[in-house]
Design an enzyme around this catalytic site. Structure first.
Site, PDB file in Angstrom:
ATOM      1  N   GLY A  96       0.817  -1.221   0.000  1.00  0.00           N
ATOM      2  CA  GLY A  96       0.000   0.000   0.000  1.00  0.00           C
ATOM      3  C   GLY A  96       0.844   1.260   0.000  1.00  0.00           C
ATOM      4  CB  ALA A  97       4.246   1.905  -1.128  1.00  0.00           C
ATOM      5  CB  SER A  98      -0.334   3.774  -4.275  1.00  0.00           C
ATOM      6  OG  SER A  98      -1.425   3.615  -3.388  1.00  0.00           O
ATOM      7  NE  ARG A  99      -4.859   5.450  -2.498  1.00  0.00           N
ATOM      8  CZ  ARG A  99      -5.927   5.219  -1.738  1.00  0.00           C
ATOM      9  NH1 ARG A  99      -6.280   6.091  -0.813  1.00  0.00           N
ATOM     10  NH2 ARG A  99      -6.653   4.135  -1.908  1.00  0.00           N
TER      11      ARG A  99
ATOM     12  CE1 TYR B 251      -9.357  -0.055   8.798  1.00  0.00           C
ATOM     13  CE2 TYR B 251      -9.960   0.726  10.986  1.00  0.00           C
ATOM     14  CZ  TYR B 251      -9.048   0.654   9.944  1.00  0.00           C
ATOM     15  OH  TYR B 251      -7.827   1.287  10.054  1.00  0.00           O
TER      16      TYR B 251
ATOM     17  CE  LYS C 205      -6.604  -2.020   9.985  1.00  0.00           C
ATOM     18  NZ  LYS C 205      -5.409  -2.182   9.132  1.00  0.00           N
TER      19      LYS C 205
ATOM     20  CB  SER D 234      -6.932   0.569  13.451  1.00  0.00           C
ATOM     21  OG  SER D 234      -7.831   1.573  13.905  1.00  0.00           O
TER      22      SER D 234
ATOM     23  CB  VAL E 144      -2.284  -7.568  -0.173  1.00  0.00           C
ATOM     24  CG1 VAL E 144      -1.074  -6.665  -0.029  1.00  0.00           C
ATOM     25  CG2 VAL E 144      -3.579  -6.836   0.155  1.00  0.00           C
TER      26      VAL E 144
HETATM   27  N1  LIG Z   1      -5.686   6.997   8.366  1.00  0.00           N
HETATM   28  C1  LIG Z   1      -5.990   6.632   9.602  1.00  0.00           C
HETATM   29  O1  LIG Z   1      -6.530   7.422  10.399  1.00  0.00           O
HETATM   30  C2  LIG Z   1      -5.626   5.255  10.091  1.00  0.00           C
HETATM   31  C3  LIG Z   1      -5.846   4.958  11.452  1.00  0.00           C
HETATM   32  C4  LIG Z   1      -5.496   3.701  11.930  1.00  0.00           C
HETATM   33  C5  LIG Z   1      -4.961   2.763  11.060  1.00  0.00           C
HETATM   34  N2  LIG Z   1      -4.779   3.070   9.739  1.00  0.00           N
HETATM   35  C6  LIG Z   1      -4.221   2.014   8.879  1.00  0.00           C
HETATM   36  O2  LIG Z   1      -3.103   2.509   8.166  1.00  0.00           O
HETATM   37  C7  LIG Z   1      -2.955   1.798   6.934  1.00  0.00           C
HETATM   38  C8  LIG Z   1      -2.763   2.788   5.798  1.00  0.00           C
HETATM   39  O3  LIG Z   1      -3.911   3.603   5.732  1.00  0.00           O
HETATM   40  P1  LIG Z   1      -3.940   5.057   5.090  1.00  0.00           P
HETATM   41  O4  LIG Z   1      -4.596   5.929   6.069  1.00  0.00           O
HETATM   42  O5  LIG Z   1      -2.618   5.419   4.529  1.00  0.00           O
HETATM   43  O6  LIG Z   1      -5.004   4.785   3.933  1.00  0.00           O
HETATM   44  P2  LIG Z   1      -5.104   5.221   2.393  1.00  0.00           P
HETATM   45  O7  LIG Z   1      -4.511   6.560   2.205  1.00  0.00           O
HETATM   46  O8  LIG Z   1      -6.517   4.958   2.049  1.00  0.00           O
HETATM   47  O9  LIG Z   1      -4.139   4.171   1.673  1.00  0.00           O
HETATM   48  C9  LIG Z   1      -4.459   2.807   1.653  1.00  0.00           C
HETATM   49  C10 LIG Z   1      -3.387   2.091   0.884  1.00  0.00           C
HETATM   50  O10 LIG Z   1      -3.737   0.691   0.844  1.00  0.00           O
HETATM   51  C11 LIG Z   1      -3.649   0.271  -0.506  1.00  0.00           C
HETATM   52  N3  LIG Z   1      -4.484  -0.894  -0.793  1.00  0.00           N
HETATM   53  C12 LIG Z   1      -5.819  -1.033  -0.625  1.00  0.00           C
HETATM   54  N4  LIG Z   1      -6.216  -2.248  -1.058  1.00  0.00           N
HETATM   55  C13 LIG Z   1      -5.099  -2.880  -1.501  1.00  0.00           C
HETATM   56  C14 LIG Z   1      -4.831  -4.142  -2.061  1.00  0.00           C
HETATM   57  N5  LIG Z   1      -5.810  -5.048  -2.286  1.00  0.00           N
HETATM   58  N6  LIG Z   1      -3.556  -4.467  -2.393  1.00  0.00           N
HETATM   59  C15 LIG Z   1      -2.555  -3.572  -2.182  1.00  0.00           C
HETATM   60  N7  LIG Z   1      -2.745  -2.352  -1.686  1.00  0.00           N
HETATM   61  C16 LIG Z   1      -4.001  -2.017  -1.342  1.00  0.00           C
HETATM   62  C17 LIG Z   1      -4.063   1.489  -1.301  1.00  0.00           C
HETATM   63  O11 LIG Z   1      -3.663   1.306  -2.648  1.00  0.00           O
HETATM   64  P3  LIG Z   1      -4.472   1.981  -3.923  1.00  0.00           P
HETATM   65  O12 LIG Z   1      -3.889   3.356  -4.074  1.00  0.00           O
HETATM   66  O13 LIG Z   1      -4.165   1.071  -5.035  1.00  0.00           O
HETATM   67  O14 LIG Z   1      -5.938   1.992  -3.542  1.00  0.00           O
HETATM   68  C18 LIG Z   1      -3.296   2.560  -0.564  1.00  0.00           C
HETATM   69  O15 LIG Z   1      -1.931   2.552  -0.948  1.00  0.00           O
HETATM   70  C19 LIG Z   1      -4.208   0.923   6.808  1.00  0.00           C
HETATM   71  O16 LIG Z   1      -3.913  -0.401   7.172  1.00  0.00           O
HETATM   72  C20 LIG Z   1      -5.169   1.537   7.798  1.00  0.00           C
HETATM   73  O17 LIG Z   1      -6.106   0.617   8.286  1.00  0.00           O
HETATM   74  C21 LIG Z   1      -5.092   4.283   9.244  1.00  0.00           C
END
Ligand SMILES: NC(=O)c1ccc[n+]([C@@H]2O[C@H](COP(=O)([O-])OP(=O)(O)OC[C@H]3O[C@@H](n4cnc5c(N)ncnc54)[C@H](OP(=O)(O)O)[C@@H]3O)[C@@H](O)[C@H]2O)c1
Length: 227
Positions: free
Chosen positions: A11-14, A150, A154, A135, A54
């Site tokens: 998930g390194a795209s963003r 979700y 987790k 999370s 994944v």
């Molecule tokens: N943001 C928060 O407040 C928060 C809080 C607690 C935990 N987290 C956790 O932190 C992690 C990253 O979240 P984020 O906030 O950075 O979210 P995000 O900006 O929505 O990024 C999610 C990443 O996951 C990738 N992804 C989704 N489905 C995938 C798949 N099938 N195979 C490979 N990559 C996939 C997306 O790729 P695409 O660009 O291809 O969609 C994107 O790179 C997650 O596990 C999330 O549960 C986030």
């Protein structure tokens, strides 16, 4: 060959994954930055973009093979995750088809990558690190209603963390779950409390642990979180 090691980041795209990947690259790691669309990483300095969905076994296996070409993964950051569409509401009303998709990504995706890289991580021995990005929404001790897909995913990821940590303990590989806090990403939204860099710090902490660091734990900001 990098002196710090070879890390696979999903998930390194963003969002948090991208921040973790670029920071580790700047620190001297060889970073296999996994993205469903690797074009999103074009022009990003220092990382090796790899196609990674994944939920796709062939894609996961191809990333493991690519990591071997770099001498084998010494670290894995299971960051890819989704909340799911229309599954933020009551758990009793959620569409199980969508719940299944959330599990495929958040639980089985992390599990598949871990399995595909187990041999390489064992070979890394005490340098080995696994960080499962979890999370606080998966804390049983702070359970609320809603967003059940979700939350439950987790909790499962946390148990995967503990069981894998126990299985890799004898090899010296440290396996932990970390929560980044509420972060300003596409998932967290603009009103979130933390910047992407602040959220990524909790994840980076797990990668940078010393060899005698903790394993099988759940942390935020380097501090233990109740399960
Ligand atoms: N943001 C928060 O407040 C928060 C809080 C607690 C935990 N987290 C956790 O932190 C992690 C990253 O979240 P984020 O906030 O950075 O979210 P995000 O900006 O929505 O990024 C999610 C990443 O996951 C990738 N992804 C989704 N489905 C995938 C798949 N099938 N195979 C490979 N990559 C996939 C997306 O790729 P695409 O660009 O291809 O969609 C994107 O790179 C997650 O596990 C999330 O549960 C986030």
């Amino acid at each position: 060959m990098s002196t710090r090691g070879v890390v696979v980041v999903s998930g390194a795209s963003r969002g948090i994954g991208r921040e973790v990947a670029t920071t580790l690259a700047a620190d001297g790691w060889t970073v296999l930055a996994g993205a469903r669309d690797p074009a999103t990483l074009e022009g990003v300095d220092g990382v090796e973009p790899v196609q990674l969905d994944v939920t796709d076994g062939a894609s996961v296996r191809a990333v493991a093979a690519r990591a071997s070409e770099f001498g084998g993964a010494t670290a894995l950051v299971n960051n890819a995750g989704i909340i799911g569409e229309n599954v933020r509401g009551p758990v009793l009303e959620q569409d199980l088809q969508e719940v299944r998709r959330v599990f495929e990504t958040n639980v089985l995706g992390a599990w598949a990558l871990l399995q595909a890289l187990t041999r390489q991580l064992r070979a890394a021995g005490p340098r080995g690190r696994v960080v499962n990005v979890s999370s606080g929404m998966g804390q049983l001790s702070d359970a609320q209603s809603g967003a059940g897909a979700y939350r439950v995913s987790k909790v499962a990821l946390n148990m995967l963390t503990v069981t894998a940590a126990n299985e890799l303990r004898a090899d010296g590989v440290l396996v932990n779950a970390t929560c980044p806090g509420w972060v300003q990403t596409d998932m967290g939204g603009p009103q979130a409390q933390r910047t992407v860099a602040e959220g990524a710090a909790s994840v980076l902490w797990g990668v940078r642990l010393p060899d005698d660091g903790p394993t099988g734990g759940f942390f935020r900001d380097g501090e233990p979180l109740p399960w």
